[in-house]
Design a protein around this motif. Structure first.
Motif, PDB file in Angstrom:
ATOM      1  N   ALA A 195       0.823  -1.203   0.000  1.00 19.60           N
ATOM      2  CA  ALA A 195       0.000   0.000   0.000  1.00 19.60           C
ATOM      3  C   ALA A 195       0.862   1.260   0.000  1.00 19.60           C
ATOM      4  O   ALA A 195       0.551   2.249  -0.685  1.00 19.60           O
ATOM      5  CB  ALA A 195      -0.932  -0.010   1.206  1.00 19.60           C
ATOM      6  N   LEU A 196       1.956   1.238   0.756  1.00 16.38           N
ATOM      7  CA  LEU A 196       2.848   2.390   0.796  1.00 16.38           C
ATOM      8  C   LEU A 196       3.532   2.605  -0.554  1.00 16.38           C
ATOM      9  O   LEU A 196       3.672   3.761  -1.016  1.00 16.38           O
ATOM     10  CB  LEU A 196       3.898   2.190   1.892  1.00 16.38           C
ATOM     11  N   GLU A 197       3.959   1.531  -1.190  1.00 16.80           N
ATOM     12  CA  GLU A 197       4.596   1.661  -2.504  1.00 16.80           C
ATOM     13  C   GLU A 197       3.613   2.167  -3.548  1.00 16.80           C
ATOM     14  O   GLU A 197       3.960   2.991  -4.405  1.00 16.80           O
ATOM     15  CB  GLU A 197       5.193   0.319  -2.917  1.00 16.80           C
ATOM     16  N   THR A 198       2.381   1.689  -3.482  1.00 13.16           N
ATOM     17  CA  THR A 198       1.347   2.179  -4.409  1.00 13.16           C
ATOM     18  C   THR A 198       1.094   3.659  -4.186  1.00 13.16           C
ATOM     19  O   THR A 198       0.987   4.438  -5.143  1.00 13.16           O
ATOM     20  CB  THR A 198       0.048   1.378  -4.219  1.00 13.16           C
ATOM     21  N   SER A 199       0.985   4.050  -2.919  1.00 13.88           N
ATOM     22  CA  SER A 199       0.770   5.465  -2.594  1.00 13.88           C
ATOM     23  C   SER A 199       1.946   6.320  -3.057  1.00 13.88           C
ATOM     24  O   SER A 199       1.769   7.441  -3.545  1.00 13.88           O
ATOM     25  CB  SER A 199       0.569   5.620  -1.084  1.00 13.88           C
ATOM     26  N   LYS A 200       3.159   5.763  -2.933  1.00 16.95           N
ATOM     27  CA  LYS A 200       4.348   6.490  -3.379  1.00 16.95           C
ATOM     28  C   LYS A 200       4.330   6.717  -4.885  1.00 16.95           C
ATOM     29  O   LYS A 200       4.635   7.828  -5.356  1.00 16.95           O
ATOM     30  CB  LYS A 200       5.595   5.696  -2.974  1.00 16.95           C
ATOM     31  N   LYS A 206       3.476  10.283  -9.537  1.00 19.24           N
ATOM     32  CA  LYS A 206       2.812  10.626 -10.801  1.00 19.24           C
ATOM     33  C   LYS A 206       2.073  11.948 -10.691  1.00 19.24           C
ATOM     34  O   LYS A 206       2.073  12.762 -11.626  1.00 19.24           O
ATOM     35  CB  LYS A 206       1.855   9.512 -11.193  1.00 19.24           C
ATOM     36  N   ALA A 207       1.416  12.178  -9.533  1.00 17.07           N
ATOM     37  CA  ALA A 207       0.695  13.431  -9.340  1.00 17.07           C
ATOM     38  C   ALA A 207       1.648  14.618  -9.339  1.00 17.07           C
ATOM     39  O   ALA A 207       1.359  15.675  -9.922  1.00 17.07           O
ATOM     40  CB  ALA A 207      -0.092  13.376  -8.037  1.00 17.07           C
ATOM     41  N   GLU A 240       4.610  14.723 -10.809  1.00 18.07           N
ATOM     42  CA  GLU A 240       5.128  14.869 -12.174  1.00 18.07           C
ATOM     43  C   GLU A 240       4.118  15.579 -13.064  1.00 18.07           C
ATOM     44  O   GLU A 240       4.479  16.457 -13.863  1.00 18.07           O
ATOM     45  CB  GLU A 240       5.453  13.486 -12.736  1.00 18.07           C
ATOM     46  N   LYS A 241       2.850  15.218 -12.906  1.00 16.92           N
ATOM     47  CA  LYS A 241       1.802  15.858 -13.691  1.00 16.92           C
ATOM     48  C   LYS A 241       1.678  17.335 -13.338  1.00 16.92           C
ATOM     49  O   LYS A 241       1.516  18.194 -14.226  1.00 16.92           O
ATOM     50  CB  LYS A 241       0.478  15.139 -13.424  1.00 16.92           C
ATOM     51  N   ALA A 242       1.757  17.629 -12.053  1.00 18.77           N
ATOM     52  CA  ALA A 242       1.666  19.028 -11.623  1.00 18.77           C
ATOM     53  C   ALA A 242       2.858  19.829 -12.129  1.00 18.77           C
ATOM     54  O   ALA A 242       2.722  20.993 -12.525  1.00 18.77           O
ATOM     55  CB  ALA A 242       1.593  19.087 -10.100  1.00 18.77           C
ATOM     56  N   ARG A 243       4.050  19.190 -12.144  1.00 22.20           N
ATOM     57  CA  ARG A 243       5.244  19.887 -12.631  1.00 22.20           C
ATOM     58  C   ARG A 243       5.123  20.214 -14.116  1.00 22.20           C
ATOM     59  O   ARG A 243       5.431  21.325 -14.555  1.00 22.20           O
ATOM     60  CB  ARG A 243       6.482  19.022 -12.374  1.00 22.20           C
ATOM     61  N   LYS A 244       4.649  19.232 -14.904  1.00 23.03           N
ATOM     62  CA  LYS A 244       4.489  19.460 -16.347  1.00 23.03           C
ATOM     63  C   LYS A 244       3.457  20.543 -16.618  1.00 23.03           C
ATOM     64  O   LYS A 244       3.638  21.384 -17.508  1.00 23.03           O
ATOM     65  CB  LYS A 244       4.073  18.160 -17.027  1.00 23.03           C
TER      66      LYS A 244
END
Length: 465
Positions: free
Chosen positions: A434-439, A444-445, A447-451
């Motif tokens: 669960a922690l790895e999935t959340s990470k 991704k969120a 990275e998307k915000a940065r782009k």
């Protein structure tokens, strides 16, 4: 010996005969004068003082608080000294059966080397033989007997000791309750939340600070009176959903042994009803307003004049008319001094939305941020849910908790075994997954915000050119 008892019986009979003749033949003034000397002689022969405490006192036949306190005190001590006891089920008590002295029973106690006699009495007046009215209710009372030379010690020290110990016993045995408001009245249910500070997933240093603050408040009656401040304390709990704000309140209630009053502001008609509710809240209580940013318009944001002119409906006209000013008055104004030893707790997910006047220091004395799960909080949860204090997977979980954000509620859900046979390793692996999935989701969120930010920056530069 037989002759001595015969002479004593004759003497007593003679005394009773003379007393009857005296009461019939002599006028009241003479009888009162003689009775005064009889009492003096009796006190000389019988050097004991008797204090009687009746169950009901006053014209309205209200139950005596002193009688109730003595009953509580003796229930703790009578089981060791009395030969006849009675068992009763007491409402809102932690103990299933409470033992107390039976009627017309006596026990002996000692206080600082002084012998005392406590006796429980019950009298039922007899109904006249030809009366059409039933007998009056039975009367119960306690009698305390002690030697007159210890009058000052008993009246000034011992009775005070009895009342104080009775309060301690009552607080120890009573069942905590949780109240909710309906207009200007409180209704309650039994409070059985098992949360404690030992099971609370929180940073140990922050937990210690909160406990020390609560202890200081509980023992601070004299201090608050000295500085001229109402005996109350305000706590603001803020943080994302699932970080343990409600659990913190339950732990505080169990630690302090205080009842919880869950104040629903939207159910309060106006400021006057709010004052009435707060006045009816006794000491040793925690008054809670959860999600205060969602309760009423307490965010400090005022409706624009343009919106009112356009005829937009004001929702407050149909609902609660409690104002920010009214709330501030009852929690920190003159009305806040109507009662002592009370804790006020606000919770919110968005602390920045609240009006600064509502959460300033002095009103909310301690601001407690409950944030995402740290490694120390995780170890508490692992102890609670899996009964382990160390494991070879702990270091990996520690690194993941530092790299991602997960609330204690989410961590606990992943640690909870899904079946009776599920092993510890499986539960910890579920949490790691669960922690790895959340990470990954967080990565991704970001990275998307940065782009998106870069695209907005390029667009802005093109427009300027």
């Amino acid at each position: 010996m037989k002759q001595m008892w015969t002479q004593l019986g004759s003497f007593m009979a003679t005394c009773m005969f003379l007393y009857t003749i005296f009461m019939r033949l002599f006028p009241p003034p003479v009888r009162a004068h003689v009775r005064k000397y009889i009492h003096k002689f009796t006190r000389f022969v019988y050097p004991y003082i008797i204090i009687t405490v009746h169950e009901f006192t006053g014209e309205q036949l209200m139950r005596s608080e002193a009688y109730t306190a003595i009953q509580t005190y003796l229930s703790e001590h009578s089981s060791q000294g009395a030969s006849r006891l009675k068992a009763e089920v007491v409402k809102d008590s932690n103990t299933p059966l409470v033992l107390s002295m039976d009627d017309n029973e006596e026990i002996i106690q000692e206080f600082q080397g002084v012998k005392l006699w406590w006796a429980s009495h019950k009298s039922t007046p007899k109904t006249p033989k030809f009366s059409i009215y039933p007998a009056s209710d039975e009367k119960k009372y306690y009698k305390l007997t002690f030697h007159k030379r210890y009058r000052e010690l008993i009246t000034e020290c011992y009775l005070k000791h009895v009342l104080e110990e009775a309060r301690v016993i009552e607080m120890k045995n009573r069942q905590l309750k949780m109240y909710t408001n309906n207009k200007t009245k409180w209704s309650h249910v039994i409070f059985e939340h098992p949360a404690t500070f030992e099971t609370l997933a929180l940073n140990p240093k922050k937990k210690e600070d909160i406990i020390n603050d609560l202890v200081k408040f509980k023992l601070g009656k004299t201090y608050y009176a000295k500085i001229g401040k109402a005996w109350k304390r305000g706590y603001l709990l803020y943080g994302p959903p699932g970080t343990g704000k409600s659990t913190m309140i339950a732990a505080m209630a169990n630690f302090m042994n205080y009842d919880v009053y869950d104040l629903e502001l939207t159910a309060v008609k106006d400021n006057s009803d709010l004052r009435q509710l707060l006045i009816n809240t006794p000491g040793k209580s925690i008054i809670v307003i959860e999600d205060i940013d969602c309760s009423l318009d307490l965010t400090g944001q005022r409706k624009k004049k343009k919106e009112r002119l356009e005829g937009k409906e004001d929702c407050d006209d149909k609902g609660s008319k409690v104002t920010l000013s009214g709330l501030l008055n009852v929690i920190d104004g003159i009305w806040s001094a109507c009662g002592g030893e009370r804790i006020m707790v606000f919770t919110t997910n968005f602390v920045k939305k609240l009006d600064p006047a509502l959460i300033r220091r002095g009103r909310m004395d301690m601001h407690i941020e409950l944030t995402y799960c740290c490694y120390e909080a995780f170890k508490v949860l692992a102890k609670n849910y899996l009964d382990i204090e160390s494991h070879h997977l702990f270091p990996r979980i520690k690194n993941l908790l530092e790299e991602t954000k997960m609330t204690p509620a989410a961590v606990a859900e992943n640690l909870m075994p899904k079946s009776l046979n599920e092993e510890v390793d499986t539960c910890l692996q579920n949490l790691i997954q669960a922690l790895e999935t959340s990470k990954e989701v967080t990565k991704k969120a970001e990275e998307k915000a940065r782009k998106k930010a870069e695209e907005n920056g390029v667009s802005k530069k093109t427009e300027e050119d």
